[in-house]
Design a protein around this motif. Structure first.
Motif, PDB file in Angstrom:
ATOM      1  N   ARG A  35      39.005 -24.306 -22.609  1.00  0.00           N
ATOM      2  CA  ARG A  35      40.032 -25.235 -22.199  1.00  0.00           C
ATOM      3  C   ARG A  35      39.218 -26.115 -21.303  1.00  0.00           C
ATOM      4  NH1 ARG A  35      43.030 -20.815 -20.873  1.00  0.00           N
ATOM      5  NH2 ARG A  35      44.716 -20.500 -22.301  1.00  0.00           N
ATOM      6  N   ASP A  36      38.333 -25.708 -20.693  1.00  0.00           N
ATOM      7  CA  ASP A  36      37.381 -26.726 -19.671  1.00  0.00           C
ATOM      8  C   ASP A  36      36.567 -27.506 -20.458  1.00  0.00           C
ATOM      9  OD1 ASP A  36      38.144 -25.479 -17.415  1.00  0.00           O
ATOM     10  OD2 ASP A  36      36.580 -24.083 -17.004  1.00  0.00           O
ATOM     11  N   SER A  39      38.964 -30.207 -22.351  1.00  0.00           N
ATOM     12  CA  SER A  39      39.279 -31.051 -21.369  1.00  0.00           C
ATOM     13  C   SER A  39      38.371 -32.147 -21.196  1.00  0.00           C
ATOM     14  CB  SER A  39      39.621 -30.281 -20.124  1.00  0.00           C
ATOM     15  OG  SER A  39      41.014 -29.639 -20.245  1.00  0.00           O
ATOM     16  N   GLU A  40      37.157 -31.638 -20.960  1.00  0.00           N
ATOM     17  CA  GLU A  40      36.032 -32.544 -20.880  1.00  0.00           C
ATOM     18  C   GLU A  40      35.896 -33.561 -22.066  1.00  0.00           C
ATOM     19  OE1 GLU A  40      30.733 -32.633 -19.972  1.00  0.00           O
ATOM     20  OE2 GLU A  40      32.492 -31.013 -19.138  1.00  0.00           O
ATOM     21  N   HIS A  44      39.123 -35.810 -19.834  1.00  0.00           N
ATOM     22  CA  HIS A  44      39.908 -35.352 -18.355  1.00  0.00           C
ATOM     23  C   HIS A  44      39.113 -34.983 -17.486  1.00  0.00           C
ATOM     24  CE1 HIS A  44      43.888 -35.682 -20.333  1.00  0.00           C
ATOM     25  NE2 HIS A  44      43.400 -35.007 -21.356  1.00  0.00           N
ATOM     26  N   GLU A  47      39.442 -31.966 -14.710  1.00  0.00           N
ATOM     27  CA  GLU A  47      40.856 -31.655 -14.355  1.00  0.00           C
ATOM     28  C   GLU A  47      41.550 -31.264 -15.923  1.00  0.00           C
ATOM     29  OE1 GLU A  47      45.188 -33.798 -13.573  1.00  0.00           O
ATOM     30  OE2 GLU A  47      43.350 -34.650 -12.702  1.00  0.00           O
ATOM     31  N   ASN A  48      42.037 -30.045 -15.921  1.00  0.00           N
ATOM     32  CA  ASN A  48      42.682 -29.308 -17.111  1.00  0.00           C
ATOM     33  C   ASN A  48      44.060 -29.987 -16.776  1.00  0.00           C
ATOM     34  OD1 ASN A  48      43.871 -27.791 -18.834  1.00  0.00           O
ATOM     35  ND2 ASN A  48      42.655 -26.026 -18.668  1.00  0.00           N
ATOM     36  N   PRO A  49      44.623 -30.637 -17.954  1.00  0.00           N
ATOM     37  CA  PRO A  49      45.695 -31.226 -17.943  1.00  0.00           C
ATOM     38  C   PRO A  49      46.829 -30.042 -18.637  1.00  0.00           C
ATOM     39  CG  PRO A  49      44.809 -32.063 -19.772  1.00  0.00           C
ATOM     40  CD  PRO A  49      43.861 -31.381 -18.967  1.00  0.00           C
ATOM     41  N   VAL A  53      49.440 -30.467 -23.015  1.00  0.00           N
ATOM     42  CA  VAL A  53      48.995 -31.918 -23.089  1.00  0.00           C
ATOM     43  C   VAL A  53      47.437 -31.808 -24.258  1.00  0.00           C
ATOM     44  CG1 VAL A  53      47.584 -33.569 -21.851  1.00  0.00           C
ATOM     45  CG2 VAL A  53      49.737 -32.617 -21.073  1.00  0.00           C
ATOM     46  N   LEU A  54      46.580 -30.968 -23.995  1.00  0.00           N
ATOM     47  CA  LEU A  54      45.614 -30.672 -24.826  1.00  0.00           C
ATOM     48  C   LEU A  54      46.199 -30.474 -26.235  1.00  0.00           C
ATOM     49  CD1 LEU A  54      43.426 -28.401 -22.633  1.00  0.00           C
ATOM     50  CD2 LEU A  54      43.076 -30.747 -23.107  1.00  0.00           C
ATOM     51  N   GLU A  57      47.212 -33.600 -27.622  1.00  0.00           N
ATOM     52  CA  GLU A  57      46.153 -34.929 -27.852  1.00  0.00           C
ATOM     53  C   GLU A  57      45.194 -34.426 -29.239  1.00  0.00           C
ATOM     54  OE1 GLU A  57      43.795 -35.678 -24.386  1.00  0.00           O
ATOM     55  OE2 GLU A  57      45.500 -35.918 -23.262  1.00  0.00           O
TER      56      GLU A  57
END
Length: 95
Positions: A35-36, A39-40, A44, A47-49, A53-54, A57
């Motif tokens: 997830r990290d 997110s990057e 993001h 911050e992990n939305p 959301v991921l 997207e």
């Protein structure tokens, strides 16, 4: 009437339980790391939305339209319900 497990059987069950606990812990750590990184990669930053959301997207990125398939979530919900029923039945039986 249920019979009491033998000591060697209990030791084996405890070892299996510990293996499963460690596997879940490893999987949870890998999922957090994924997830990290995701997110990057999606911009993001630190911050992990959140998973929803991921996933949304990623679906847009790969041209998927419409609602997210939920079959896997329904399967997990059903499996967890069965597990909870089994655990409750064992608790009611007692030692």
């Amino acid at each position: 009437m249920t019979t009491q497990p033998q000591p060697d059987e209990l030791a084996h069950l405890r070892a299996d339980l510990e293996d499963q606990r460690q596997a879940r812990q490893t999987a949870a750590g890998a999922a957090d790391r994924f997830r990290d990184v995701l997110s990057e990669a999606l911009g993001h930053g630190d911050e992990n939305p959140g998973d929803d959301v991921l996933v949304a997207e990623l679906r847009v990125h790969f041209g998927k339209t419409g609602p997210e398939p939920t079959r896997w979530r329904e399967f997990l919900t059903g499996a967890e319900a069965i597990r909870d029923q089994i655990n409750a039945a064992h608790r009611e039986e007692g030692p």
